[in-house]
Design a protein around this motif. Sequence first.
Motif, PDB file in Angstrom:
ATOM      1  N   LYS A 158      27.455  30.736  33.982  1.00 21.06           N
ATOM      2  CA  LYS A 158      27.666  32.078  33.429  1.00 21.06           C
ATOM      3  C   LYS A 158      28.733  32.852  34.198  1.00 21.06           C
ATOM      4  O   LYS A 158      29.661  33.411  33.611  1.00 21.06           O
ATOM      5  CB  LYS A 158      26.344  32.846  33.439  1.00 21.06           C
ATOM      6  N   GLU A 159      28.598  32.903  35.495  1.00 16.11           N
ATOM      7  CA  GLU A 159      29.545  33.698  36.297  1.00 16.11           C
ATOM      8  C   GLU A 159      30.962  33.151  36.198  1.00 16.11           C
ATOM      9  O   GLU A 159      31.943  33.910  36.195  1.00 16.11           O
ATOM     10  CB  GLU A 159      29.090  33.777  37.757  1.00 16.11           C
ATOM     11  N   TYR A 160      31.101  31.845  36.115  1.00 19.58           N
ATOM     12  CA  TYR A 160      32.440  31.241  35.944  1.00 19.58           C
ATOM     13  C   TYR A 160      33.062  31.695  34.635  1.00 19.58           C
ATOM     14  O   TYR A 160      34.236  32.096  34.602  1.00 19.58           O
ATOM     15  CB  TYR A 160      32.356  29.719  36.001  1.00 19.58           C
ATOM     16  N   TRP A 161      32.312  31.636  33.535  1.00 18.46           N
ATOM     17  CA  TRP A 161      32.870  32.005  32.231  1.00 18.46           C
ATOM     18  C   TRP A 161      33.163  33.494  32.154  1.00 18.46           C
ATOM     19  O   TRP A 161      34.156  33.905  31.527  1.00 18.46           O
ATOM     20  CB  TRP A 161      31.953  31.543  31.101  1.00 18.46           C
ATOM     21  N   LEU A 162      32.360  34.317  32.786  1.00 22.17           N
ATOM     22  CA  LEU A 162      32.660  35.750  32.824  1.00 22.17           C
ATOM     23  C   LEU A 162      33.921  36.005  33.648  1.00 22.17           C
ATOM     24  O   LEU A 162      34.758  36.845  33.286  1.00 22.17           O
ATOM     25  CB  LEU A 162      31.464  36.535  33.369  1.00 22.17           C
ATOM     26  N   TYR A 163      34.068  35.263  34.735  1.00 20.25           N
ATOM     27  CA  TYR A 163      35.302  35.338  35.527  1.00 20.25           C
ATOM     28  C   TYR A 163      36.509  34.934  34.673  1.00 20.25           C
ATOM     29  O   TYR A 163      37.553  35.586  34.695  1.00 20.25           O
ATOM     30  CB  TYR A 163      35.196  34.443  36.771  1.00 20.25           C
ATOM     31  N   GLU A 164      36.388  33.823  33.933  1.00 14.96           N
ATOM     32  CA  GLU A 164      37.490  33.359  33.077  1.00 14.96           C
ATOM     33  C   GLU A 164      37.857  34.419  32.036  1.00 14.96           C
ATOM     34  O   GLU A 164      39.038  34.638  31.751  1.00 14.96           O
ATOM     35  CB  GLU A 164      37.124  32.045  32.375  1.00 14.96           C
TER      36      GLU A 164
END
Length: 148
Positions: free
Chosen positions: A129-135
């Motif tokens: 989740k945090e990776y995709w929000l970062y992206e």
Amino acid sequence: MLLLKDLRNNSAWNQRYTVIINTTKFTDEVMDRETKFSQEMIKKAPNNESAWNYLRGVLAEKDLHSYPGMMEFCEKLYDNEIKSPHLLGFMIDVYDSMLESGDSNKENILKKATEMCVSLAQNFDVIRKEYWLYESRRLALKYGTAAE
């Protein structure tokens, strides 16, 4: 060939890539053949990360968006209700490539890409989740508006 018997064998995908890169290289002809092969294997197992990674490697020297039919291939899978995190991640990479090239439809492409990132974060790849929000934030900051 081993991949025809076991298309999820990551070592076999790596071996295939290594053999090509150390022999014929990825000429246009080899790139076309390997892209078609990858796409056929992806159709059989769209959640197979190895095939998606191999496809990225095959096309590494090209702008993803400029390879003929690539986005259409992805959209067809997506429209057939395949929501593999690997498919969606690849589509985001294609959108990123389109934005990087200065596509005239920037606002719409950016919207699709950031919405897809949020969809991955909330529904299809919540473990990252945090990776995709970062992206999503990265794309918004790089190409336009702030992420919502």
